[in-house]
Design a protein around this motif. Structure first.
Motif, PDB file in Angstrom:
ATOM      1  N   LYS A  14       0.806  -1.228   0.000  1.00  0.00           N
ATOM      2  CA  LYS A  14       0.000   0.000   0.000  1.00  0.00           C
ATOM      3  C   LYS A  14       0.835   1.273   0.000  1.00  0.00           C
ATOM      4  O   LYS A  14       0.410   2.299  -0.483  1.00  0.00           O
ATOM      5  CB  LYS A  14      -0.885   0.024   1.250  1.00  0.00           C
ATOM      6  N   LEU A  15       2.029   1.199   0.612  1.00  0.00           N
ATOM      7  CA  LEU A  15       2.828   2.422   0.743  1.00  0.00           C
ATOM      8  C   LEU A  15       3.847   2.558  -0.388  1.00  0.00           C
ATOM      9  O   LEU A  15       4.633   3.504  -0.397  1.00  0.00           O
ATOM     10  CB  LEU A  15       3.548   2.441   2.104  1.00  0.00           C
ATOM     11  N   GLY A  16       3.862   1.610  -1.288  1.00  0.00           N
ATOM     12  CA  GLY A  16       4.804   1.677  -2.408  1.00  0.00           C
ATOM     13  C   GLY A  16       6.251   1.533  -1.974  1.00  0.00           C
ATOM     14  O   GLY A  16       7.156   2.077  -2.592  1.00  0.00           O
ATOM     15  N   ILE A  17       6.492   0.793  -0.903  1.00  0.00           N
ATOM     16  CA  ILE A  17       7.860   0.618  -0.396  1.00  0.00           C
ATOM     17  C   ILE A  17       8.658  -0.279  -1.343  1.00  0.00           C
ATOM     18  O   ILE A  17       9.840  -0.037  -1.612  1.00  0.00           O
ATOM     19  CB  ILE A  17       7.833   0.029   1.032  1.00  0.00           C
ATOM     20  N   GLY A  18       8.016  -1.317  -1.829  1.00  0.00           N
ATOM     21  CA  GLY A  18       8.658  -2.153  -2.852  1.00  0.00           C
ATOM     22  C   GLY A  18       9.530  -3.267  -2.308  1.00  0.00           C
ATOM     23  O   GLY A  18       9.557  -4.352  -2.860  1.00  0.00           O
ATOM     24  N   SER A  19      10.257  -2.999  -1.231  1.00  0.00           N
ATOM     25  CA  SER A  19      11.142  -4.032  -0.687  1.00  0.00           C
ATOM     26  C   SER A  19      10.459  -4.788   0.448  1.00  0.00           C
ATOM     27  O   SER A  19      10.074  -4.197   1.468  1.00  0.00           O
ATOM     28  CB  SER A  19      12.434  -3.393  -0.163  1.00  0.00           C
ATOM     29  N   ALA A  20      10.319  -6.118   0.275  1.00  0.00           N
ATOM     30  CA  ALA A  20       9.674  -6.930   1.311  1.00  0.00           C
ATOM     31  C   ALA A  20      10.530  -6.973   2.572  1.00  0.00           C
ATOM     32  O   ALA A  20      10.004  -7.034   3.686  1.00  0.00           O
ATOM     33  CB  ALA A  20       9.424  -8.343   0.785  1.00  0.00           C
ATOM     34  N   ILE A  21      11.847  -6.905   2.402  1.00  0.00           N
ATOM     35  CA  ILE A  21      12.730  -6.911   3.581  1.00  0.00           C
ATOM     36  C   ILE A  21      12.499  -5.636   4.396  1.00  0.00           C
ATOM     37  O   ILE A  21      12.393  -5.676   5.626  1.00  0.00           O
ATOM     38  CB  ILE A  21      14.220  -6.998   3.165  1.00  0.00           C
ATOM     39  N   GLU A  22      12.409  -4.523   3.695  1.00  0.00           N
ATOM     40  CA  GLU A  22      12.171  -3.246   4.377  1.00  0.00           C
ATOM     41  C   GLU A  22      10.818  -3.267   5.102  1.00  0.00           C
ATOM     42  O   GLU A  22      10.708  -2.808   6.244  1.00  0.00           O
ATOM     43  CB  GLU A  22      12.229  -2.108   3.336  1.00  0.00           C
ATOM     44  N   ILE A  23       9.804  -3.840   4.448  1.00  0.00           N
ATOM     45  CA  ILE A  23       8.481  -3.907   5.087  1.00  0.00           C
ATOM     46  C   ILE A  23       8.557  -4.780   6.347  1.00  0.00           C
ATOM     47  O   ILE A  23       8.035  -4.415   7.405  1.00  0.00           O
ATOM     48  CB  ILE A  23       7.428  -4.453   4.094  1.00  0.00           C
ATOM     49  N   ALA A  24       9.242  -5.914   6.244  1.00  0.00           N
ATOM     50  CA  ALA A  24       9.372  -6.804   7.407  1.00  0.00           C
ATOM     51  C   ALA A  24      10.075  -6.068   8.554  1.00  0.00           C
ATOM     52  O   ALA A  24       9.685  -6.180   9.723  1.00  0.00           O
ATOM     53  CB  ALA A  24      10.136  -8.068   7.024  1.00  0.00           C
ATOM     54  N   LYS A  25      11.107  -5.287   8.222  1.00  0.00           N
ATOM     55  CA  LYS A  25      11.827  -4.518   9.263  1.00  0.00           C
ATOM     56  C   LYS A  25      10.893  -3.532   9.929  1.00  0.00           C
ATOM     57  O   LYS A  25      10.873  -3.395  11.152  1.00  0.00           O
ATOM     58  CB  LYS A  25      12.979  -3.727   8.617  1.00  0.00           C
ATOM     59  N   GLN A  26      10.119  -2.830   9.097  1.00  0.00           N
ATOM     60  CA  GLN A  26       9.211  -1.815   9.651  1.00  0.00           C
ATOM     61  C   GLN A  26       8.147  -2.462  10.539  1.00  0.00           C
ATOM     62  O   GLN A  26       7.790  -1.915  11.578  1.00  0.00           O
ATOM     63  CB  GLN A  26       8.549  -1.028   8.517  1.00  0.00           C
ATOM     64  N   ILE A  27       7.647  -3.600  10.107  1.00  0.00           N
ATOM     65  CA  ILE A  27       6.626  -4.296  10.912  1.00  0.00           C
ATOM     66  C   ILE A  27       7.219  -4.719  12.253  1.00  0.00           C
ATOM     67  O   ILE A  27       6.628  -4.515  13.320  1.00  0.00           O
ATOM     68  CB  ILE A  27       6.064  -5.520  10.146  1.00  0.00           C
ATOM     69  N   LYS A  28       8.429  -5.296  12.219  1.00  0.00           N
ATOM     70  CA  LYS A  28       9.083  -5.711  13.463  1.00  0.00           C
ATOM     71  C   LYS A  28       9.295  -4.502  14.387  1.00  0.00           C
ATOM     72  O   LYS A  28       9.079  -4.585  15.590  1.00  0.00           O
ATOM     73  CB  LYS A  28      10.425  -6.391  13.156  1.00  0.00           C
ATOM     74  N   ASN A  29       9.724  -3.391  13.804  1.00  0.00           N
ATOM     75  CA  ASN A  29       9.936  -2.182  14.606  1.00  0.00           C
ATOM     76  C   ASN A  29       8.652  -1.675  15.220  1.00  0.00           C
ATOM     77  O   ASN A  29       8.621  -1.287  16.394  1.00  0.00           O
ATOM     78  CB  ASN A  29      10.519  -1.057  13.736  1.00  0.00           C
ATOM     79  N   ALA A  30       7.577  -1.678  14.421  1.00  0.00           N
ATOM     80  CA  ALA A  30       6.291  -1.189  14.936  1.00  0.00           C
ATOM     81  C   ALA A  30       5.817  -2.080  16.084  1.00  0.00           C
ATOM     82  O   ALA A  30       5.312  -1.588  17.102  1.00  0.00           O
ATOM     83  CB  ALA A  30       5.257  -1.159  13.816  1.00  0.00           C
ATOM     84  N   ILE A  31       5.994  -3.386  15.931  1.00  0.00           N
ATOM     85  CA  ILE A  31       5.575  -4.317  16.995  1.00  0.00           C
ATOM     86  C   ILE A  31       6.383  -4.042  18.267  1.00  0.00           C
ATOM     87  O   ILE A  31       5.863  -4.033  19.382  1.00  0.00           O
ATOM     88  CB  ILE A  31       5.719  -5.784  16.523  1.00  0.00           C
ATOM     89  N   LYS A  32       7.679  -3.765  18.082  1.00  0.00           N
ATOM     90  CA  LYS A  32       8.547  -3.499  19.229  1.00  0.00           C
ATOM     91  C   LYS A  32       8.163  -2.187  19.907  1.00  0.00           C
ATOM     92  O   LYS A  32       8.009  -2.114  21.116  1.00  0.00           O
ATOM     93  CB  LYS A  32       9.996  -3.414  18.737  1.00  0.00           C
ATOM     94  N   GLU A  33       7.992  -1.154  19.104  1.00  0.00           N
ATOM     95  CA  GLU A  33       7.744   0.168  19.694  1.00  0.00           C
ATOM     96  C   GLU A  33       6.336   0.320  20.230  1.00  0.00           C
ATOM     97  O   GLU A  33       6.129   0.897  21.295  1.00  0.00           O
ATOM     98  CB  GLU A  33       8.046   1.256  18.659  1.00  0.00           C
ATOM     99  N   GLU A  34       5.376  -0.190  19.481  1.00  0.00           N
ATOM    100  CA  GLU A  34       3.985   0.053  19.891  1.00  0.00           C
ATOM    101  C   GLU A  34       3.478  -1.002  20.869  1.00  0.00           C
ATOM    102  O   GLU A  34       2.593  -0.738  21.668  1.00  0.00           O
ATOM    103  CB  GLU A  34       3.086   0.085  18.655  1.00  0.00           C
ATOM    104  N   LEU A  35       4.025  -2.195  20.795  1.00  0.00           N
ATOM    105  CA  LEU A  35       3.480  -3.276  21.632  1.00  0.00           C
ATOM    106  C   LEU A  35       4.506  -3.856  22.604  1.00  0.00           C
ATOM    107  O   LEU A  35       4.193  -4.752  23.384  1.00  0.00           O
ATOM    108  CB  LEU A  35       2.920  -4.403  20.743  1.00  0.00           C
ATOM    109  N   GLN A  36       5.736  -3.391  22.537  1.00  0.00           N
ATOM    110  CA  GLN A  36       6.821  -3.896  23.409  1.00  0.00           C
ATOM    111  C   GLN A  36       6.946  -5.420  23.344  1.00  0.00           C
ATOM    112  O   GLN A  36       7.109  -6.110  24.348  1.00  0.00           O
ATOM    113  CB  GLN A  36       6.618  -3.455  24.872  1.00  0.00           C
ATOM    114  N   LEU A  37       6.879  -5.940  22.113  1.00  0.00           N
ATOM    115  CA  LEU A  37       7.031  -7.382  21.906  1.00  0.00           C
ATOM    116  C   LEU A  37       7.929  -7.602  20.691  1.00  0.00           C
ATOM    117  O   LEU A  37       8.085  -6.694  19.867  1.00  0.00           O
ATOM    118  CB  LEU A  37       5.663  -8.013  21.637  1.00  0.00           C
ATOM    119  N   THR A  38       8.489  -8.800  20.589  1.00  0.00           N
ATOM    120  CA  THR A  38       9.291  -9.078  19.401  1.00  0.00           C
ATOM    121  C   THR A  38       8.638 -10.169  18.554  1.00  0.00           C
ATOM    122  O   THR A  38       7.945 -11.049  19.044  1.00  0.00           O
ATOM    123  CB  THR A  38      10.736  -9.527  19.746  1.00  0.00           C
TER     124      THR A  38
END
Ligand code: DCP
Ligand code: MG
Length: 368
Positions: free
Chosen positions: A122-146
């Protein structure tokens, strides 16, 4: 003729939360942090099992589905807590909302696991690795989980990859490395290979994907039935299963092929008790109750029958599963019959269930 460009690969991410229930407990109760912790049945209770163990507890060999009592042996100081499903469901909804920022093609497998197709994001990021990194970061920052992520061109490789660098891992298996990855993979890691099939493969000298690749499709089908066709493809990195956002679980099953044919009713009932326990655990994991219980019996001559019973209410507890399966067995049982496999499945989930999205594969047990 299909007119597809040859270089289009799908981009599939598999996300799996680390020690899910235990991590949520350690997040919410600081006194559990850094300690060996089991979430599940308490050791004092009868038949309590480990739902999951914190990574600190895993160092002692404590694992999911182990009797809780047994966890005390290697680690007497291990802490036990009962699961809080509402807390896990809440986290599950939040991680799904995070996934939804990137794609609508989300297929949850359970509360803590999902496939995402980000071929187009949806965001036109294009790189699946980058999306996976962002998702992991969001989970860490917003939910304090890995969470751990696997990124690849199909579901099977993505799921296998997410398990490789747990916890907090991110493993990318690109299109050009998929064949080598599959060749190195031990046969027991292949989707659909239970303990019985794995042992059969090892007895045939088949230990890795490379060994399987040496067999023709016909040979694989001859030895492993219709699954053989799937092995033939998967070992070549071919898995065209789509990420299916709205698929509901239709049935959930566990079965056991015995090392020798059973003739004694007590042994069969013992087998059904264990199978019922596995089914009940998994219903619990997927948050499901079913109104129909089906018993599957395969005889020594491979003849197979099924018998079922339906209830007006959803069933998920081990006692009813086991008692119903035993009753259905007793209705068909005849002296001298040899039984090589027993299985229990639950279906007819109805509206009251949360929608788990993939038909859970039948779990293979080894009991005798
Ligand atoms: N679960 C369960 N019974 C099982 C297996 C799992 O109740 N036999 C529950 C507890 C887990 C959750 O499902 O926390 C997710 O299962 P996973 O297999 O993903 O295991 P974890 O997330 O706990 O650990 P990992 O870090 O290995 O993914
Ligand atoms: Mg997990």
């Amino acid at each position: 003729m299909e007119n597809k460009p040859i270089h289009t690969h799908r981009k599939i991410i598999h996300i799996d939360m680390d020690a899910f229930y235990a991590s949520v407990e350690q997040r919410d109760f600081p006194e559990y942090r850094g300690k060996p912790l089991v979430v599940g049945g308490l050791p004092e209770g009868r038949g309590g099992v480990v739902a999951t163990a914190s990574y600190e507890a895993r160092k002692f060999g404590i694992r999911s589905a182990m009797p809780s009592k047994q966890a005390l042996k290697p680690c007497p100081e291990v802490l036990f807590v009962r699961p809080r499903f509402d807390a896990y469901k809440e986290v599950s909804q939040k991680i799904r909302a995070i996934f939804g920022r990137y794609t609508d093609l989300i297929e949850p497998l359970s509360l803590d696991e999902a496939y995402l197709d980000v071929t187009v994001d949806k965001l036109g990021i294009g790189s699946a690795i980058e999306i996976a990194k962002q998702i992991k970061n969001a989970i860490k920052e917003e939910l304090q989980l890995t969470a751990s992520a696997g990124v690849s061109v199909n579901k099977f490789v993505a799921k296998t990859a997410s398990d490789i660098n747990k916890p907090d891992g991110l493993t990318f298996i690109g299109p050009s490395t998929v064949p080598a990855f599959m060749e190195k993979l031990p046969v027991e890691k292949f989707f659909g290979v239970g303990k019985v099939t794995a042992q059969k493969m090892k007895n045939m000298g088949l230990h890795t994907g490379a060994d399987l690749k040496n067999l023709t499709e016909t040979e694989l089908i001859k030895h492993f039935g219709k699954q053989g066709k799937f092995y033939y493809q998967i070992v070549r990195g071919i898995d065209n299963r789509e990420v299916q956002p709205h698929r509901e679980t239709k049935s959930l099953a566990a079965e056991d092929t015995f090392a020798y044919d059973l003739t004694c009713l007590e042994e069969m009932e013992l087998g059904l008790d264990k199978i019922a326990k596995t089914v009940a655990n998994r219903l619990n994991k997927y948050n499901l109750l079913g109104r129909t219980i089906t018993l599957k019996i395969k005889y020594s001559d491979f003849k197979q029958i099924t018998r079922n019973q339906s209830f007006s209410m959803g069933i998920g507890n081990v006692e009813t599963l086991s008692a119903t399966a035993k009753k259905l067995l007793s209705l068909t049982f005849a002296e001298g019959q040899k039984i090589r496999l027993l299985g229990i499945s639950v279906s007819n989930f109805g509206e009251m269930n949360q929608k788990a999205k993939e038909d859970a594969p039948t779990e293979q047990l080894k009991l005798f």
